[in-house]
Design a protein around this motif. Structure first.
Motif, PDB file in Angstrom:
ATOM      1  N   THR A 155     151.477  95.252 -35.366  1.00 56.02           N
ATOM      2  CA  THR A 155     152.964  95.996 -34.700  1.00 56.02           C
ATOM      3  C   THR A 155     152.862  95.648 -33.064  1.00 56.02           C
ATOM      4  N   GLN A 175     154.336  92.361 -33.291  1.00 58.28           N
ATOM      5  CA  GLN A 175     155.931  92.515 -33.505  1.00 58.28           C
ATOM      6  C   GLN A 175     156.659  93.142 -32.102  1.00 58.28           C
ATOM      7  N   ILE A 176     156.085  93.791 -31.380  1.00 60.28           N
ATOM      8  CA  ILE A 176     156.838  94.387 -30.326  1.00 60.28           C
ATOM      9  C   ILE A 176     156.974  92.987 -29.381  1.00 60.28           C
ATOM     10  N   ALA A 207     159.515  90.708 -30.309  1.00 64.31           N
ATOM     11  CA  ALA A 207     161.164  91.248 -30.212  1.00 64.31           C
ATOM     12  C   ALA A 207     161.321  91.149 -28.922  1.00 64.31           C
ATOM     13  N   ASP A 236     165.219  91.222 -28.736  1.00 63.84           N
ATOM     14  CA  ASP A 236     165.815  92.117 -29.774  1.00 63.84           C
ATOM     15  C   ASP A 236     165.197  93.560 -29.350  1.00 63.84           C
ATOM     16  N   ALA A 263     165.992  96.456 -30.060  1.00 61.38           N
ATOM     17  CA  ALA A 263     166.182  97.792 -31.112  1.00 61.38           C
ATOM     18  C   ALA A 263     164.890  97.413 -32.123  1.00 61.38           C
ATOM     19  N   GLU A 264     164.422  96.311 -32.309  1.00 60.38           N
ATOM     20  CA  GLU A 264     163.380  95.996 -33.066  1.00 60.38           C
ATOM     21  C   GLU A 264     161.948  96.631 -32.332  1.00 60.38           C
ATOM     22  N   ALA A 265     161.929  96.132 -31.134  1.00 65.16           N
ATOM     23  CA  ALA A 265     160.990  96.434 -30.198  1.00 65.16           C
ATOM     24  C   ALA A 265     160.659  98.048 -30.054  1.00 65.16           C
ATOM     25  N   LYS A 289     161.567 100.051 -32.142  1.00 60.14           N
ATOM     26  CA  LYS A 289     161.190 100.561 -33.550  1.00 60.14           C
ATOM     27  C   LYS A 289     159.919 100.472 -33.790  1.00 60.14           C
ATOM     28  N   GLN A 290     159.146  99.462 -33.369  1.00 56.09           N
ATOM     29  CA  GLN A 290     157.895  99.094 -33.714  1.00 56.09           C
ATOM     30  C   GLN A 290     156.984 100.207 -32.781  1.00 56.09           C
ATOM     31  N   LYS A 297     156.668 103.237 -33.851  1.00 54.99           N
ATOM     32  CA  LYS A 297     155.495 103.848 -35.133  1.00 54.99           C
ATOM     33  C   LYS A 297     154.189 104.092 -34.371  1.00 54.99           C
TER      34      LYS A 297
END
Length: 339
Positions: free
Chosen positions: A217, A220-221, A224, A229, A231-233, A235-236, A239
Motif C-alpha cells: 500500500t 502504491q501511495i 500515485a 494521482d 485521489a489514488e494516493a 484512497k490508499q 486504508k
C-alpha cells in the motif's frame, strides 16, 4: 540524580534509587512513559490520578499519609499523576515548594509529555530526585541515537518476547515503521510468532512479514504521488489509517522512496551546474537505488513527477517531519498534514 533516558532506566542498565520521594517521567513516547512508571512502581502499592482533572488540594493529604504496609523504603507507596501537563501548569508554585522539601511518607510520580529544562521543577528533579526522559526522536543531547534505540530494541524489547533481534532487523523495523516504541514493540511481538522461543529475527523476515499488505500500500501511495494521482494516493492512505496506522509512523515509510528520488534529482542538478556528465543508473545508485527493478521504477516515477516537483521533495519531506513532531502532532492534525 542526573537525568536518565528511559532506554537505560527501563532496561535497568543504570542505577536508581527505589525509594526516591519524587520522580518525574516526561517525553513524547507514551509507551516509554508507561514502562518507566511500571519500572518505578514494580510490585509496590500505587494510586493513579488524572492530570486533566486533579487539583493540588486533592493530593496534599495523600502525600502526607504513609501506607499501612510500608516496611522499608522499597515498599513506599506511590502516588502518580498521569498526563500531568495541565496539572503542572496549574499548580507550578505548589509543586516547586513540594519538590524543595518533599515528604518521606510516599513517593510522588509526575508523568507528562514535556518539561522545559530551564524550569525550577526540572532543575530540582535533575539534582536531587529521579528524572527520566521518555522521548523517541533522535537527539544526541537527550541520549537518543540510532545506536541507543537499536540497543533497546535488540536488548529489552527482544527479551520481552523471548527472541533475539538482529541489528539489521532492528534498523529495518525503524526504517519501515518509524520511531514510536509501542508500534515497534507490537511488531516484534508479531515477528516472534515466526521463530522458536529464543530464536533470532533476521532482517529478511522483517521485510517479508512487516511489509506485507502495508508495504504494498505504501508503494502504491508513492507511485500515485509520483504520477500526480492525488485521489489514488489518498484512497490508499485511508486504508492505512483505517488499519490503525499513525501519521508519524507512515511518513518515514512514504518518505523512504520519495527521499531517494529527491536525492537523485539534487545530484543531477549539482552535476549539471558543475558541467559534469551523468548517467541515470549512476545517479540512482548514489541515491541508494540499485536493484534493476527499482531503477526502472524510479526512472518512470521521476519522469512522471517532473524536475520542478522532484527538486522540492527533500524540502517538503523535512517540513512534514518537523510539523508532525511539533505543530501537527495532535491526532487529527497529523492526518490532515499527511494528506
Amino acid at each position: 540524580m542526573p537525568k536518565q533516558h528511559a532506554f537505560e532506566y527501563v532496561a535497568g542498565t543504570t542505577p536508581t534509587k527505589a525509594g526516591d520521594s519524587l520522580a518525574i517521567i516526561y517525553g513524547n513516547d507514551a509507551t516509554l512513559r508507561r514502562w518507566a512508571i511500571e519500572t518505578l512502581v514494580g510490585d509496590g502499592d500505587w494510586t493513579q490520578f488524572d492530570g486533566e482533572t486533579t487539583r493540588w488540594k486533592d493530593l496534599k493529604d495523600d502525600l502526607a499519609t504513609a501506607s499501612l504496609f510500608d516496611f522499608d523504603a522499597g515498599d513506599k507507596r506511590t502516588l502518580a499523576v498521569r498526563s500531568a501537563d495541565k496539572f503542572v501548569s496549574n499548580h507550578r508554585t505548589e509543586l516547586e515548594k513540594y519538590v524543595a522539601a518533599p515528604g518521606d511518607s510516599t513517593r510522588f510520580a509526575i508523568e507528562l509529555e514535556s518539561l522545559a529544562s530551564n524550569t525550577r521543577l526540572y532543575k530540582a528533579a535533575n539534582k536531587d530526585h529521579l528524572l527520566v526522559y521518555c522521548g523517541n526522536y533522535t537527539d544526541t543531547k537527550q541520549g537518543v541515537t540510532a545506536a541507543t534505540r537499536r540497543k533497546f530494541l535488540t536488548g529489552y524489547i527482544a527479551s520481552r518476547h523471548q527472541v533475539k533481534l538482529a541489528a539489521g532487523a532492528a534498523d529495518a523495523l525503524i526504517e519501515m515503521l518509524g520511531e514510536e516504541i509501542g508500534m515497534l514493540d507490537t511488531e516484534v511481538a508479531k515477528l516472534a510468532l515466526y521463530v522458536d522461543v529464543g530464536g533470532k529475527i533476521e532482517e529478511p523476515l522483517v521485510r517479508d512479514v512487516v511489509a506485507g499488505w502495508q508495504g504494498k500500500t505504501v508503494w502504491q501511495i508513492t507511485d500515485a504521488i509520483a504520477s500526480g494521482d492525488a485521489a489514488e494516493a489518498l484512497k490508499q492512505l485511508d486504508k492505512l489509517f483505517t488499519g490503525g496506522q499513525k501519521a508519524i509512523a507512515l511518513l518515514p515509510q512514504i518518505s523512504w522512496s520519495l527521499r531517494r528520488l529527491g536525492m537523485a534529482t539534487t545530484i543531477i542538478e549539482h552535476r549539471e551546474r558543475s558541467g559534469r556528465p551523468w548517467q541515470f543508473e549512476d545517479i540512482l545508485s548514489l541515491a541508494g537505488i540499485r536493484r534493476p527493478a527499482e531503477i526502472q521504477s524510479a526512472k518512470k516515477q521521476l519522469q512522471s513527477m517532473g524536475r520542478p516537483r522532484a527538486i522540492q521533495l527533500l524540502g517538503w519531506l523535512l517540513d512534514a517531519d518537523l510539523r508532525l513532531k511539533g505543530t501537527h502532532s495532535a491526532e487529527g492534525r497529523d492526518r490532515f498534514l499527511l494528506e
